[in-house]
Design a protein around this motif. Structure first.
Motif, PDB file in Angstrom:
ATOM      1  N   VAL A  72       0.816  -1.224   0.000  1.00  0.00           N
ATOM      2  CA  VAL A  72       0.000   0.000   0.000  1.00  0.00           C
ATOM      3  C   VAL A  72       0.846   1.268   0.000  1.00  0.00           C
ATOM      4  O   VAL A  72       0.311   2.365   0.138  1.00  0.00           O
ATOM      5  CB  VAL A  72      -0.937   0.031   1.231  1.00  0.00           C
ATOM      6  N   ASP A  73       2.166   1.150  -0.184  1.00  0.00           N
ATOM      7  CA  ASP A  73       3.032   2.325  -0.052  1.00  0.00           C
ATOM      8  C   ASP A  73       2.679   3.421  -1.048  1.00  0.00           C
ATOM      9  O   ASP A  73       2.692   4.606  -0.726  1.00  0.00           O
ATOM     10  CB  ASP A  73       4.501   1.910  -0.219  1.00  0.00           C
ATOM     11  N   ARG A  74       2.368   3.038  -2.295  1.00  0.00           N
ATOM     12  CA  ARG A  74       2.032   4.048  -3.299  1.00  0.00           C
ATOM     13  C   ARG A  74       0.713   4.732  -2.975  1.00  0.00           C
ATOM     14  O   ARG A  74       0.492   5.893  -3.340  1.00  0.00           O
ATOM     15  CB  ARG A  74       1.956   3.411  -4.688  1.00  0.00           C
ATOM     16  N   LEU A  75      -0.174   4.036  -2.293  1.00  0.00           N
ATOM     17  CA  LEU A  75      -1.479   4.593  -1.961  1.00  0.00           C
ATOM     18  C   LEU A  75      -1.393   5.548  -0.781  1.00  0.00           C
ATOM     19  O   LEU A  75      -1.874   6.682  -0.852  1.00  0.00           O
ATOM     20  CB  LEU A  75      -2.463   3.458  -1.673  1.00  0.00           C
ATOM     21  N   VAL A  76      -0.768   5.130   0.303  1.00  0.00           N
ATOM     22  CA  VAL A  76      -0.750   5.971   1.509  1.00  0.00           C
ATOM     23  C   VAL A  76       0.131   7.201   1.336  1.00  0.00           C
ATOM     24  O   VAL A  76       0.002   8.161   2.095  1.00  0.00           O
ATOM     25  CB  VAL A  76      -0.303   5.160   2.749  1.00  0.00           C
ATOM     26  N   GLY A 227      10.898  -1.751  -4.978  1.00  0.00           N
ATOM     27  CA  GLY A 227      12.176  -1.322  -5.514  1.00  0.00           C
ATOM     28  C   GLY A 227      12.855  -0.274  -4.666  1.00  0.00           C
ATOM     29  O   GLY A 227      14.083  -0.272  -4.516  1.00  0.00           O
ATOM     30  N   ALA A 228      12.073   0.640  -4.082  1.00  0.00           N
ATOM     31  CA  ALA A 228      12.662   1.752  -3.347  1.00  0.00           C
ATOM     32  C   ALA A 228      13.258   1.348  -2.010  1.00  0.00           C
ATOM     33  O   ALA A 228      13.904   2.164  -1.351  1.00  0.00           O
ATOM     34  CB  ALA A 228      11.623   2.848  -3.138  1.00  0.00           C
ATOM     35  N   VAL A 229      13.065   0.108  -1.571  1.00  0.00           N
ATOM     36  CA  VAL A 229      13.758  -0.372  -0.376  1.00  0.00           C
ATOM     37  C   VAL A 229      15.257  -0.497  -0.654  1.00  0.00           C
ATOM     38  O   VAL A 229      16.071  -0.495   0.266  1.00  0.00           O
ATOM     39  CB  VAL A 229      13.163  -1.737   0.064  1.00  0.00           C
ATOM     40  N   VAL A 230      15.616  -0.561  -1.932  1.00  0.00           N
ATOM     41  CA  VAL A 230      16.996  -0.787  -2.358  1.00  0.00           C
ATOM     42  C   VAL A 230      17.565   0.475  -2.997  1.00  0.00           C
ATOM     43  O   VAL A 230      16.889   1.160  -3.769  1.00  0.00           O
ATOM     44  CB  VAL A 230      17.046  -1.951  -3.376  1.00  0.00           C
ATOM     45  N   THR A 253      12.718   0.624  -8.579  1.00  0.00           N
ATOM     46  CA  THR A 253      12.395   1.976  -8.141  1.00  0.00           C
ATOM     47  C   THR A 253      11.412   2.634  -9.094  1.00  0.00           C
ATOM     48  O   THR A 253      10.462   3.312  -8.688  1.00  0.00           O
ATOM     49  CB  THR A 253      13.673   2.825  -8.045  1.00  0.00           C
ATOM     50  N   SER A 254      11.630   2.455 -10.387  1.00  0.00           N
ATOM     51  CA  SER A 254      10.727   2.970 -11.406  1.00  0.00           C
ATOM     52  C   SER A 254      10.269   1.810 -12.278  1.00  0.00           C
ATOM     53  O   SER A 254      11.095   1.037 -12.765  1.00  0.00           O
ATOM     54  CB  SER A 254      11.433   4.029 -12.267  1.00  0.00           C
ATOM     55  N   GLU A 255       8.955   1.680 -12.427  1.00  0.00           N
ATOM     56  CA  GLU A 255       8.402   0.573 -13.211  1.00  0.00           C
ATOM     57  C   GLU A 255       7.480   1.115 -14.298  1.00  0.00           C
ATOM     58  O   GLU A 255       6.711   2.046 -14.044  1.00  0.00           O
ATOM     59  CB  GLU A 255       7.636  -0.386 -12.289  1.00  0.00           C
ATOM     60  N   PRO A 256       7.568   0.552 -15.530  1.00  0.00           N
ATOM     61  CA  PRO A 256       8.465  -0.538 -15.931  1.00  0.00           C
ATOM     62  C   PRO A 256       9.929  -0.106 -15.953  1.00  0.00           C
ATOM     63  O   PRO A 256      10.223   1.078 -16.097  1.00  0.00           O
ATOM     64  CB  PRO A 256       7.974  -0.914 -17.324  1.00  0.00           C
ATOM     65  N   LEU A 257      10.816  -1.083 -15.802  1.00  0.00           N
ATOM     66  CA  LEU A 257      12.247  -0.808 -15.813  1.00  0.00           C
ATOM     67  C   LEU A 257      12.645  -0.278 -17.188  1.00  0.00           C
ATOM     68  O   LEU A 257      12.284  -0.860 -18.222  1.00  0.00           O
ATOM     69  CB  LEU A 257      13.014  -2.091 -15.495  1.00  0.00           C
ATOM     70  N   ILE A 271      15.215 -10.603 -14.489  1.00  0.00           N
ATOM     71  CA  ILE A 271      14.234  -9.544 -14.299  1.00  0.00           C
ATOM     72  C   ILE A 271      12.835 -10.116 -14.553  1.00  0.00           C
ATOM     73  O   ILE A 271      12.587 -10.724 -15.593  1.00  0.00           O
ATOM     74  CB  ILE A 271      14.473  -8.387 -15.297  1.00  0.00           C
ATOM     75  N   THR A 272      11.915  -9.904 -13.607  1.00  0.00           N
ATOM     76  CA  THR A 272      10.510 -10.232 -13.844  1.00  0.00           C
ATOM     77  C   THR A 272       9.671  -8.990 -13.559  1.00  0.00           C
ATOM     78  O   THR A 272      10.041  -8.165 -12.715  1.00  0.00           O
ATOM     79  CB  THR A 272      10.037 -11.423 -12.984  1.00  0.00           C
ATOM     80  N   PRO A 273       8.532  -8.815 -14.257  1.00  0.00           N
ATOM     81  CA  PRO A 273       7.774  -7.552 -14.209  1.00  0.00           C
ATOM     82  C   PRO A 273       6.733  -7.456 -13.098  1.00  0.00           C
ATOM     83  O   PRO A 273       5.537  -7.354 -13.345  1.00  0.00           O
ATOM     84  CB  PRO A 273       7.125  -7.503 -15.593  1.00  0.00           C
ATOM     85  N   HIS A 274       7.194  -7.487 -11.846  1.00  0.00           N
ATOM     86  CA  HIS A 274       6.348  -7.270 -10.667  1.00  0.00           C
ATOM     87  C   HIS A 274       5.143  -8.206 -10.670  1.00  0.00           C
ATOM     88  O   HIS A 274       3.983  -7.771 -10.667  1.00  0.00           O
ATOM     89  CB  HIS A 274       5.880  -5.809 -10.607  1.00  0.00           C
TER      90      HIS A 274
END
Length: 311
Positions: A72-76, A227-230, A253-257, A271-274
């Motif tokens: 939910v990080d993008r939402l909150v 991604g942003a944890v890294v 961090t940014s998707e799609p890569l 690489i796999t797409p989330h």
């Protein structure tokens, strides 16, 4: 007046979710796609994944936001989010899907599959003797619902399995380490590090250059959280230098890569797409319907999100 559930997702098919939800709502809630809402004032519930800016302003009587997934990080983090409860999806099928993907990624590195992939590209028969599972140490960072399930599945396969969490947990076959002071020593002993941390202000770029430097030389890294944890630049450097032997990465961090991102071409990187775990309509529908009924009747919500913690 019939209440309305509004649906928005750029990835998930509306008709599949509508058909899965309808039997559980008994005709008491209208289900409409966002662009086709006929009366915005009847919308009390929103089932969404990454809605566009300004999305919620159309619905003045909204009482519940249901995030179409576990993260939910993008939402909150949004500044247009209304002051209403938020719930996330969590059901056994999502957990099994995540645990299966993590196990696949662990096995990929534990069984040296990148070595054989590279050898195949050279048409080379390159035997490498397999190790016993007990000789491979796996560290799972983050022991929430999904992380705990993945860690116990790894342990069930016989790997020397460790977990890192903010508080003690009792997980079968898993040695749990707690607190910042324990992280460095755990990273130094792990052959495979699995990131399953939620993205919060405290965990943003928590795995930085110092964390990668602390990892055992030749270790492999798996990220299925956010991604942003890294610190992505630090990860690229750790891979380029050979300090890390490879990685399996599902989030960025940014998707799609971006097509020109160096991670695409680094040796040993998959690489796999989330898609490590996604919400499944048939298994998630009962939980969504239960939360809608809870709002209508004043009951308790399932998997309500804490805005202060960010998950």
């Amino acid at each position: 007046m019939t209440d309305t559930l509004v649906f928005h997702s750029g990835l998930d098919p509306f008709d599949v979710w509508r058909d899965a939800l309808a039997p559980h709502l008994d005709g008491h809630v209208r289900i409409e796609e966002a662009h086709a809402v006929t009366d915005p004032e009847t919308v009390r519930f929103a089932l969404v994944w990454m809605p566009p800016a300004g999305f919620f302003a159309r619905f003045p009587n909204l009482e519940l936001v249901i995030n179409l997934g576990a993260g939910v990080d993008r939402l909150v983090a949004r500044d247009d989010l209304p002051d209403v409860p938020i719930t996330r999806l969590s059901d056994p099928q999502m957990g099994r899907m995540m645990a299966g993907f993590v196990l696949f990624a662990v096995l990929r590195h534990a069984r040296d599959i990148p070595h054989f992939e590279a050898a195949q590209a050279r048409s080379e028969w390159a035997y490498k003797h397999p190790r016993a599972a007990s000789e491979t140490t796996v560290a799972v960072l983050g022991l929430g619902e999904l992380g705990a399930l993945a860690a116990t599945e790894i342990a069930r396969q016989g790997y020397d399995t460790h977990g890192w969490a903010t508080r003690p947990k009792d997980l079968a076959g898993v040695t749990v380490h707690c607190g910042d002071d324990a992280l460095g020593a755990l990273l130094a002993k792990a052959d495979i590090v699995v990131c399953m941390l939620p993205l919060t202000p405290e965990t943003r770029e928590r795995l930085d250059a110092a964390a990668f430097a602390a990892m055992k030389p030749g270790a492999a890294f798996i990220n299925v959280s956010r991604g942003a944890v890294v610190d992505e630049a630090a990860l690229v450097e750790a891979l380029r230098s050979g300090h890390l032997s490879g990685a399996t990465l599902d989030v960025f961090t940014s998707e799609p890569l971006a097509p020109d991102h160096p991670l695409w071409t680094l040796p040993g990187v998959l690489i796999t797409p989330h898609l490590a775990s996604v919400a499944l309509p048939d298994s998630a529908a009962p939980q969504i319907a239960a939360n809608i009924r809870a709002v209508q009747t004043g009951g308790a919500l399932i998997n309500e999100v804490s805005r202060s913690r960010g998950y």
